[in-house]
Scaffold this motif. Structure first.
Motif, PDB file in Angstrom:
ATOM      1  N   PHE A 134     106.583 -38.178 -35.316  1.00 37.08           N
ATOM      2  CA  PHE A 134     106.934 -37.259 -36.405  1.00 37.08           C
ATOM      3  C   PHE A 134     107.294 -35.889 -35.837  1.00 37.08           C
ATOM      4  CE2 PHE A 134     103.591 -40.150 -38.187  1.00 37.08           C
ATOM      5  CZ  PHE A 134     104.486 -41.001 -38.811  1.00 37.08           C
ATOM      6  N   ASN A 135     106.500 -35.410 -34.893  1.00 39.40           N
ATOM      7  CA  ASN A 135     106.844 -34.145 -34.247  1.00 39.40           C
ATOM      8  C   ASN A 135     108.190 -34.252 -33.542  1.00 39.40           C
ATOM      9  OD1 ASN A 135     104.436 -33.159 -35.147  1.00 39.40           O
ATOM     10  ND2 ASN A 135     103.609 -32.630 -33.146  1.00 39.40           N
ATOM     11  N   PHE A 155      97.390 -27.400 -43.481  1.00 43.52           N
ATOM     12  CA  PHE A 155      96.762 -28.359 -42.564  1.00 43.52           C
ATOM     13  C   PHE A 155      95.802 -27.633 -41.627  1.00 43.52           C
ATOM     14  CE2 PHE A 155      96.769 -30.873 -38.576  1.00 43.52           C
ATOM     15  CZ  PHE A 155      96.165 -32.023 -39.069  1.00 43.52           C
ATOM     16  N   HIS A 210     103.433 -31.116 -42.213  1.00 42.04           N
ATOM     17  CA  HIS A 210     103.634 -32.569 -42.312  1.00 42.04           C
ATOM     18  C   HIS A 210     102.406 -33.356 -41.887  1.00 42.04           C
ATOM     19  CE1 HIS A 210     104.430 -31.429 -38.185  1.00 42.04           C
ATOM     20  NE2 HIS A 210     104.330 -32.685 -37.811  1.00 42.04           N
ATOM     21  N   CYS A 211     101.552 -32.736 -41.031  1.00 40.76           N
ATOM     22  CA  CYS A 211     100.362 -33.430 -40.523  1.00 40.76           C
ATOM     23  C   CYS A 211      99.415 -33.839 -41.652  1.00 40.76           C
ATOM     24  CB  CYS A 211      99.619 -32.556 -39.529  1.00 40.76           C
ATOM     25  SG  CYS A 211     100.582 -32.187 -38.041  1.00 40.76           S
ATOM     26  N   ASP A 242     103.966 -34.922 -29.279  1.00 39.93           N
ATOM     27  CA  ASP A 242     102.629 -35.406 -29.621  1.00 39.93           C
ATOM     28  C   ASP A 242     102.679 -36.676 -30.457  1.00 39.93           C
ATOM     29  OD1 ASP A 242     101.008 -33.262 -28.437  1.00 39.93           O
ATOM     30  OD2 ASP A 242     102.064 -31.998 -29.878  1.00 39.93           O
ATOM     31  N   CYS A 243     103.764 -36.882 -31.179  1.00 41.35           N
ATOM     32  CA  CYS A 243     103.915 -38.096 -31.986  1.00 41.35           C
ATOM     33  C   CYS A 243     105.380 -38.215 -32.391  1.00 41.35           C
ATOM     34  CB  CYS A 243     103.019 -38.058 -33.230  1.00 41.35           C
ATOM     35  SG  CYS A 243     103.568 -36.848 -34.459  1.00 41.35           S
ATOM     36  N   CYS A 274      98.915 -37.447 -42.283  1.00 42.86           N
ATOM     37  CA  CYS A 274      98.056 -38.282 -41.416  1.00 42.86           C
ATOM     38  C   CYS A 274      96.590 -38.216 -41.829  1.00 42.86           C
ATOM     39  CB  CYS A 274      98.181 -37.834 -39.963  1.00 42.86           C
ATOM     40  SG  CYS A 274      99.799 -38.131 -39.259  1.00 42.86           S
ATOM     41  N   LEU A 317      93.187 -39.433 -35.229  1.00 43.29           N
ATOM     42  CA  LEU A 317      94.623 -39.124 -35.295  1.00 43.29           C
ATOM     43  C   LEU A 317      95.332 -39.655 -34.050  1.00 43.29           C
ATOM     44  CD1 LEU A 317      94.504 -35.468 -36.656  1.00 43.29           C
ATOM     45  CD2 LEU A 317      95.387 -37.488 -37.860  1.00 43.29           C
ATOM     46  N   MET A 318      96.448 -40.305 -34.245  1.00 40.89           N
ATOM     47  CA  MET A 318      97.065 -41.004 -33.106  1.00 40.89           C
ATOM     48  C   MET A 318      97.540 -40.043 -32.020  1.00 40.89           C
ATOM     49  SD  MET A 318     100.623 -42.426 -34.656  1.00 40.89           S
ATOM     50  CE  MET A 318     101.792 -41.340 -35.494  1.00 40.89           C
ATOM     51  N   CYS A 319      97.856 -38.803 -32.397  1.00 43.02           N
ATOM     52  CA  CYS A 319      98.304 -37.843 -31.397  1.00 43.02           C
ATOM     53  C   CYS A 319      97.213 -37.534 -30.371  1.00 43.02           C
ATOM     54  CB  CYS A 319      98.763 -36.556 -32.073  1.00 43.02           C
ATOM     55  SG  CYS A 319      97.588 -35.931 -33.294  1.00 43.02           S
ATOM     56  N   ILE A 344      97.558 -29.841 -29.487  1.00 49.42           N
ATOM     57  CA  ILE A 344      98.596 -30.539 -30.257  1.00 49.42           C
ATOM     58  C   ILE A 344      99.305 -29.569 -31.194  1.00 49.42           C
ATOM     59  CG2 ILE A 344      98.934 -32.316 -32.032  1.00 49.42           C
ATOM     60  CD1 ILE A 344      96.498 -33.758 -30.595  1.00 49.42           C
ATOM     61  N   ALA A 345     100.623 -29.676 -31.217  1.00 49.51           N
ATOM     62  CA  ALA A 345     101.433 -28.843 -32.112  1.00 49.51           C
ATOM     63  C   ALA A 345     101.401 -29.443 -33.514  1.00 49.51           C
ATOM     64  CB  ALA A 345     102.867 -28.781 -31.591  1.00 49.51           C
ATOM     65  N   MET A 373     105.617 -39.780 -44.608  1.00 49.76           N
ATOM     66  CA  MET A 373     105.512 -38.415 -44.091  1.00 49.76           C
ATOM     67  C   MET A 373     106.573 -37.529 -44.745  1.00 49.76           C
ATOM     68  SD  MET A 373     102.971 -38.506 -42.077  1.00 49.76           S
ATOM     69  CE  MET A 373     103.024 -37.103 -40.974  1.00 49.76           C
TER      70      MET A 373
HETATM   71  S1  SF4 Z   1     101.975 -35.636 -37.615  1.00 46.98           S
HETATM   72 FE1  SF4 Z   1     100.475 -34.145 -36.832  1.00 46.98          FE
HETATM   73  S2  SF4 Z   1      98.443 -35.061 -37.197  1.00 46.98           S
HETATM   74 FE2  SF4 Z   1      99.981 -36.695 -37.404  1.00 46.98          FE
HETATM   75  S3  SF4 Z   1     100.056 -37.642 -35.390  1.00 46.98           S
HETATM   76 FE3  SF4 Z   1     101.653 -36.074 -35.433  1.00 46.98          FE
HETATM   77  S4  SF4 Z   1     100.718 -34.206 -34.621  1.00 46.98           S
HETATM   78 FE4  SF4 Z   1      99.067 -35.637 -35.125  1.00 46.98          FE
END
Ligand code: SF4
Ligand code: SF4
Length: 336
Positions: A285-286, A21, A319-320, A282-283, A323, A266-268, A314-315, A232
């Motif tokens: 998923f994180n 990524f 997995h990103c 950040d989201c 997105c 990207l939503m983050c 953003i970390a 994801m």
């Molecule tokens: S998974 Fe990664 S790219 Fe997707 S919203 Fe979260 S931090 Fe951003």
């Protein structure tokens, strides 16, 4: 091995193995990935759910006990009081309605004139003591985003469990009867589609048209928008990919379909995710990968500092790629 044990690069670990990524971002001059604003708080009020879906990235279910306290919700409300830039509170879970303070949070956010989204699995309305919720949501003009991976019963039940399809159809019909999804009422009912397996979602606009025709003709159901979301590669879906030998194939699929146009949206970059215990991510998923915002000293809702967080780095991790593949993916559907 869980994906959280894979070489994930956080802003504090910029050397060593570089996940694809980051390589893809670097190729498109999009490193480091930074937030642009915080207009939405996505609040995960817990992991308790009345369902146990195969693909669930939260690993939610009836046996989970994690649930946001009223005190943590009050800290969120305090942040809203001093942060007018945050206009939307997006409530998720688990089944968010299973949190005993769900209605308190909704009421208090609406008193503060924030848009509220309830990410609803539809079957929660059949849980004992929850039958009043559709009317409650309508009374408070809460947007509903409901999961429905297909208009065919077999496909839905393969992913979400036996009996889910019929109850989902009845719940959608009841929401329509309250005005949800009906033009002119202002009561928003959106649906979320995710693929059944390790493939990318089809084009969102065409699929929305299919869903409208099929649900309309078969069940008389109306809704506003359909959001396509890419599965994801984390949690239960990651386990399933690994057990079936498809993990590498799926990462390759995501990487080969990297879409640089999705990076901007990207939503983050405009959202901050709050965990059930008040930790910040950040989201969502994180959050599930236990990858908090950086610096970690700022990663709690009671230390919320807009200046520090709104342009945070953003970390990211492998997995990103979920997105940025194809049309892009977020909790609000396709990005391009
Ligand atoms: S998974 Fe990664 S790219 Fe997707 S919203 Fe979260 S931090 Fe951003
Ligand atoms: S309804 Fe949603 S939160 Fe509950 S198990 Fe299914 S995917 Fe997870």
């Amino acid at each position: 091995m869980k994906i959280s044990a894979l070489p994930i690069i956080t802003p504090d670990q910029s050397s060593g193995m570089v996940p694809s990524f980051e390589q893809a971002l670097a190729l498109h001059h999009a490193l480091p990935l930074k937030a642009q604003s915080i207009s939405t708080l996505q609040v995960n009020v817990g992991k308790v759910c009345n369902q146990t879906c195969h693909h669930c990235h939260v690993d939610a279910g009836p046996q989970r006990t994690e649930s946001m306290s009223k005190a943590t919700m009050d800290q969120i409300l305090d942040v809203l009081d001093r942060t007018p830039q945050i206009m939307t509170v997006d409530i998720t879970g688990g089944a968010p309605e299973m949190n005993p303070h769900f209605e308190y949070l909704v009421e208090q956010c609406r008193v503060r004139n924030r848009k509220v989204i309830d990410r609803c699995n539809l079957t929660v309305f059949y849980v004992k003591g929850k039958a009043h919720l559709p009317q409650f949501l309508a009374d408070h003009r809460v947007d509903i985003v409901a999961s429905l991976p297909c208009y065919e019963a077999d496909n839905v039940e393969q992913q979400r469990g036996k009996g889910v399809f019929d109850r989902s159809m009845t719940a959608l019909q009841n929401l329509n009867a309250l005005g949800y999804g009906i033009d002119g009422t202002g009561l928003i009912l959106d649906l979320v589609y995710n693929p059944l397996g390790p493939v990318l979602p089809p084009p969102q606009v065409e699929l929305e048209q299919d869903f409208k025709e099929e649900l309309g003709q078969r069940y008389g159901i109306q809704f506003n928008r359909l959001y396509t979301i890419t599965n994801m590669p984390i949690s239960r879906f990651w386990d399933e990919l690994r057990e079936t030998g498809q993990l590498e194939h799926y990462y390759t699929l995501l990487l080969n379909n990297f879409n640089p146009l999705a990076v901007e949206g990207l939503m983050c970059r405009s959202l901050l995710s709050v965990g059930w215990d008040g930790r910040l991510y950040d989201c969502d998923f994180n959050q599930m990968l236990d990858l908090p915002v950086q610096p970690e000293s700022q990663a709690w809702i009671d230390r919320f500092n807009l200046t520090e967080l709104k342009h945070r780095r953003i970390a990211v991790g492998p997995h990103c790629l979920g997105c940025t593949a194809g049309s892009g993916s977020s909790c609000g559907g396709a990005l391009t």
